[in-house]
Structures are given as C-alpha cells and as structure tokens.
Design a protein around this motif. Structure first.
Motif, short mmCIF file in Angstrom:
data_model
loop_
_atom_site.label_atom_id
_atom_site.label_comp_id
_atom_site.label_asym_id
_atom_site.label_seq_id
_atom_site.Cartn_x
_atom_site.Cartn_y
_atom_site.Cartn_z
N VAL A 388 0.86 -1.19 0.00
CA VAL A 388 0.00 0.00 0.00
C VAL A 388 0.89 1.24 0.00
N GLU A 389 0.60 2.20 -0.89
CA GLU A 389 1.34 3.45 -0.95
C GLU A 389 0.38 4.63 -1.02
N LEU A 390 0.76 5.73 -0.39
CA LEU A 390 0.06 7.01 -0.52
C LEU A 390 0.98 7.95 -1.29
N ARG A 391 0.67 8.18 -2.56
CA ARG A 391 1.55 8.96 -3.44
C ARG A 391 1.06 10.41 -3.48
N TYR A 392 1.83 11.28 -2.86
CA TYR A 392 1.44 12.68 -2.71
C TYR A 392 2.41 13.57 -3.47
N ARG A 393 1.90 14.35 -4.41
CA ARG A 393 2.76 15.24 -5.20
C ARG A 393 2.97 16.55 -4.48
N ILE A 394 4.24 16.94 -4.36
CA ILE A 394 4.61 18.15 -3.64
C ILE A 394 4.73 19.34 -4.57
N ALA A 395 5.42 19.16 -5.70
CA ALA A 395 5.69 20.30 -6.58
C ALA A 395 5.93 19.82 -8.00
N GLU A 396 5.77 20.75 -8.96
CA GLU A 396 6.06 20.49 -10.36
C GLU A 396 6.82 21.67 -10.94
N THR A 397 7.64 21.38 -11.95
CA THR A 397 8.37 22.46 -12.60
C THR A 397 8.68 22.06 -14.04
N LYS A 398 9.06 23.05 -14.85
CA LYS A 398 9.42 22.81 -16.23
C LYS A 398 10.75 23.47 -16.52
N LEU A 399 11.71 22.69 -17.03
CA LEU A 399 13.02 23.20 -17.39
C LEU A 399 13.20 22.99 -18.89
N GLY A 400 13.07 24.08 -19.67
CA GLY A 400 13.09 23.95 -21.11
C GLY A 400 11.89 23.14 -21.56
N GLY A 407 7.38 14.12 -5.52
CA GLY A 407 6.40 13.67 -4.55
C GLY A 407 6.99 12.75 -3.51
N VAL A 408 6.17 12.41 -2.52
CA VAL A 408 6.55 11.46 -1.48
C VAL A 408 5.54 10.32 -1.48
N ALA A 409 5.95 9.17 -0.92
CA ALA A 409 5.09 7.99 -0.95
C ALA A 409 5.36 7.11 0.27
N PRO A 410 4.74 7.40 1.41
CA PRO A 410 4.84 6.46 2.54
C PRO A 410 4.18 5.14 2.14
N THR A 445 8.72 8.59 -17.12
CA THR A 445 9.89 8.05 -16.43
C THR A 445 9.81 8.43 -14.95
N ILE A 446 9.68 7.43 -14.09
CA ILE A 446 9.54 7.66 -12.65
C ILE A 446 10.83 7.19 -11.96
N ILE A 447 11.49 8.10 -11.25
CA ILE A 447 12.67 7.77 -10.47
C ILE A 447 12.23 7.59 -9.02
N SER A 448 12.54 6.44 -8.44
CA SER A 448 12.04 6.10 -7.11
C SER A 448 13.17 5.99 -6.09
N PHE A 449 12.90 6.49 -4.90
CA PHE A 449 13.79 6.36 -3.75
C PHE A 449 12.94 5.79 -2.61
N ASP A 450 13.33 4.63 -2.08
CA ASP A 450 12.55 3.98 -1.02
C ASP A 450 13.46 3.60 0.15
N TYR A 451 12.99 3.91 1.36
CA TYR A 451 13.70 3.51 2.57
C TYR A 451 12.75 2.61 3.36
N GLY A 452 13.07 1.31 3.41
CA GLY A 452 12.20 0.35 4.06
C GLY A 452 12.76 -0.12 5.40
N ILE A 453 11.86 -0.32 6.36
CA ILE A 453 12.23 -0.71 7.72
C ILE A 453 11.46 -1.97 8.11
N SER A 454 12.17 -2.95 8.63
CA SER A 454 11.54 -4.14 9.19
C SER A 454 12.21 -4.44 10.53
N LYS A 455 11.75 -5.45 11.23
CA LYS A 455 12.36 -5.80 12.51
C LYS A 455 13.76 -6.38 12.31
#
Length: 468
Positions: A388-400, A407-410, A445-455
């Motif tokens: 389960v993910e909550l995908r929340y967009r923070i900001a958008e921009t255009k370069l050329g 965005g973030v995704a807990p 193209t989606i670039i993902s960064f995930d930090y996962g925690i388990s016991k």
C-alpha cells in the motif's frame, strides 16, 4: 560502419515505419474500445508531443547488488495531439535500453520494445532481451522455515534477529569441516552467482470494450550458476576481532543441492510458454491516478517444448489506484498478489520470482515486494504479499522542454510463504514500512527512492519505475 551501428539504425527505422501514420481510418472507427482508458485532463495537458529521449546516469542502489552506475534510457514516440491514440495510451511506442554495473560486480544489459494498440488496433506487442550476471544473489533456503530468524549455515542452532548481527557472525573465522580448509569464513555461504541470457516475445489482444486482454508469449533462457566454496572472502579474527580474509566454507545452496533438497543448480536451457488474462482500466500505466489492474498469469515449462525442467507457475495479482480529494495529485495505490509453483522437481531459481506481463516480481523480499527485507529473504513454493502506498505530489516544474514533478510515498508491505498453497493464511506474516520519494520526468519516467524498515533490517533503494 559496424554491424552494431547498422542493426541499431535498422531497428529504429523499423520502429518508425511501425508508428508513423499508423492509425488507419478503419482503426479510428474502432478506438471506442479504449475510451475508458483516457488520461486525466491534467495529465493530458502536460503530455509531451513527438519523439523524445529520456536518459540518465544509473545511480541505483540496492542492499544486495550494491551501488550501480550506468545508463538508463528510453526513446518515446508519443505522436501528435491530433492522433486519436494520444489521449488513451502512454505512448505509441517505447524502446528501453539499460546498461548497468554494480559494485558487487553484477552487470546487466536490457533492451525492450513496447508497442501498445499497434496501428490503432487491439494488438499490443512486446519484445525483451536481457543479458545479466549477478554474483550477489542471496539464498536462505527454499521452504517456509525461512520465515524463522536468520541462522548460520554452519550452526543452525544459533539464530539472529537482525541482519547486521547475522552478517557479522558469518564472517567470523571458524575451524573447517570435512572438505573445507583448516579455517574458513561463511561470508559467502549464502551467496551465489547467476548468469542469464533471455529473449521474450509477447502479444496481447484487447477484448470487448478494451478492459480485458488475453496475452500469450514465449521465453527462452539459458542460466548458469556458481557457488563460492574455497574462494577468499571477508573474515573477522575471532580472538582479535580484526578484519582479515579466509577461504569461504561450504555453500548453503550447494549443500541443499547435494542433499537432493533442490534442483537446478547446474542451470541449462529453459523454454517457457506464457499465458495471461488481464483486466486493466488504469488511466496512465507508468503512474496511474485511477483505475484497476487484475491478472491471472501462468508459465508452463516442459521437455515437450525444449526445456530441461518441468514446472507450472501460477500468479494472480490485483492493483487499485484511487485519486484522493486533497493535494494537486494524491493517489492511494494498493496491490495484492498470490502465487504458487506446481511440479515436484521445479528448479530452485523459479522460486525467486513471480512472473507477470508487467514484469517479474522478486519473492519474497526486496524493492518489489517486501522493502524492509533482503531480496529472496523468504522463499517457498507458495506465497502472498500486499503493498500500500500514498503517493502525494509536492511540486512540479518545467526546465526547457522537460517536465519534472516531485512527490513522497509512505508505504506498507506485508506477506508470507508456505510449502503448500492450501496452507496460505494470515499467520507468520512478515511486514515492513517506510517512506519513498518520487521524481516524475516527462510523466513516463519515474525515479524512485525507497527507505524500508523491518524488525530485521533498514534498507535503501534507488531505481526506475514505481514498485507497482
């Protein structure tokens, strides 16, 4: 001109011939079957026209394969806004080319061509080629006993609740046993090297109003494996606790093979027939805001189709995406998957992933299924998992001409494995949770960064594409 350059130009010419002026008048009349898949007005407004390339250095990171660098590139043919397919497809065609090398000495080459709704018809074609070698694969066993705490291959009476403690303990030099050197380390005893060459061709056909599709495909692979008995490896002096090196002891994978508990360590040719029934209403495949995806996928391998192994793999997967009424683009995404392998002598490597037309999924553990655990941490004949993910967009921009969104995704992941599919239940569940970051480049193209925690662990991943 070299053969490689000539063949590369020929491939591009073929793709251009396929997609240029490809929507015929007859096909336009039948496009009503994909109207349910129209992109959201907001995403459609930002969709880029024409042909463009996205390419970036590969700075991927995985706790098993290590830090990777290389090139990950995509060539997109989107067509013009006047094209009847423009609002209903992620692209007219996409050619993916990935080359990567990892600090673990793993390397890979991936080429993939995807043409949805070929010439505006109900057909979709995919061709994939992969050549890879990975010496950092992990093996902890092939039964539901892997759900227990980590154990040293040489001392199964001692268990460890965290991977860090386990990893340190297996490096400590111990007296060698029968067939081993006088003093050895177990640093590489849970690892093995896999070398793979794979070609896959798939086609699917949209039924009725386009929400249902049937797919068939053929895959041929050649696999080879190596374990690391006797090779110099990291070690810790048990008296001084200083870092040193020592010959590696026996391999857990080799031991299980010698004892007849697994098959397939000698590798060989694998010939596979693939079939799937798919239901898909996602509005934008690379990054949906709404819709559902459901599949029943099967792989059949037998000596009758030229394979050295007999098995049948069944995987059922459901995904759901729902845009929420807060933020500029907030999406609740969920997935549930269940799979099993039939065949008493199925090779061990088929336990490592579940096949899907959307791409194979490591099972169970790693960035595709259980992000707080190492890849293939839990293996058995049957499994279920959920994300389960909550995908929340923070900001958008255009370069050329380039568009970027941030965005973030807990997330929350859970799952378990069993030796028999009839025993799958809600007991002995392993779960992880964490926080992800997403960068959308030109939407597709989606670039993902995930930090996962388990016991057991805390793991960080960098990659291309959503987890699901």
């Amino acid at each position: 001109m070299s053969l490689q350059k000539t063949s590369g130009k020929l491939l591009l010419c073929v793709i251009l011939l396929i997609i240029t002026n490809s929507v015929t008048a007859q096909a336009i009349d039948t496009l009503s079957f994909i109207k349910s898949k129209k992109m959201s007005d907001d995403d459609l407004l930002k969709k880029r026209e024409g042909t463009f390339i996205t390419g970036l250095p590969d700075f991927s990171s995985d706790p098993v394969t290590g830090f990777g660098f290389g090139i990950r590139s995509n060539v997109y043919w989107n067509g013009e806004r006047t094209n009847p397919l423009f609002a209903h497809t992620p692209y007219l065609a996409k050619l993916k080319a990935n080359v990567a090398y990892y600090t673990s000495n793993a390397r890979e080459l991936i080429l993939s061509l995807d043409i949805p709704y070929y010439k505006g018809t109900r057909w979709r074609f995919k061709i994939d080629f992969k050549a890879q070698q990975n010496p950092a694969n992990l093996y902890f066993g092939l039964t539901e006993s892997t759900l227990g705490n980590l154990r040293l291959p040489s001392d199964e009476n001692t268990t460890f609740s965290t991977y860090a403690a386990f990893d340190r303990a297996r490096k400590i030099v111990r007296p060698g046993g029968i067939g081993e050197a006088d003093f050895v380390t177990d640093a590489l005893s849970n690892r093995f090297r896999e070398t793979e060459y794979m070609l896959n061709i798939k086609a699917d056909y949209a039924l009725g109003n386009g929400k249902w599709r049937i797919m068939s495909g053929y895959e041929i692979q050649h696999l080879s494996y190596k374990t690391f008995e006797g090779e110099q490896a990291e070690a810790i002096n048990p008296i001084t606790e200083e870092e040193t090196s020592a010959p590696n002891g026996f391999s857990l994978l080799q031991r299980d093979f010698d004892q007849g508990q697994i098959s397939g360590l000698n590798g060989g040719w694998i010939s596979i027939l693939q079939t799937a029934l798919i239901y898909d209403t996602r509005d934008f495949e690379p990054d949906p805001t709404k819709g559902y995806y459901f599949e029943i996928a099967n792989e059949y391998s037998s000596k009758y189709i030229g394979s050295q192994f007999d098995f049948n793999k069944l995987f059922i997967q459901a995904r759901a995406y729902q845009k929420l009424p807060f933020g500029t683009r907030t999406v609740l995404a969920g997935r549930f998957g269940v799979g099993t392998i039939f065949g008493s002598n199925a090779p061990f490597f088929e336990f490592q992933d579940q096949w899907s037309p959307e791409g194979s999924i490591n099972s169970l553990g790693g960035k595709q299924s259980l992000r707080g655990y190492r890849a293939n941490r839990f293996l058995a004949r049957s499994l279920w998992f959920t994300n389960v993910e909550l995908r929340y967009r923070i900001a958008e921009t255009k370069l050329g001409k380039q568009r970027f969104a941030f965005g973030v995704a807990p997330f929350f992941d859970a799952g378990t494995v069993r030796d028999d599919w009839r025993n799958l239940n809600l007991k002995n569940i392993r779960y992880s949770y964490g926080l992800g970051a997403r960068v959308a480049w030109n939407q597709s193209t989606i670039i993902s960064f995930d930090y996962g925690i388990s016991k057991e662990d805390k793991l960080f991943y960098i990659g291309i594409g959503q987890a699901f």
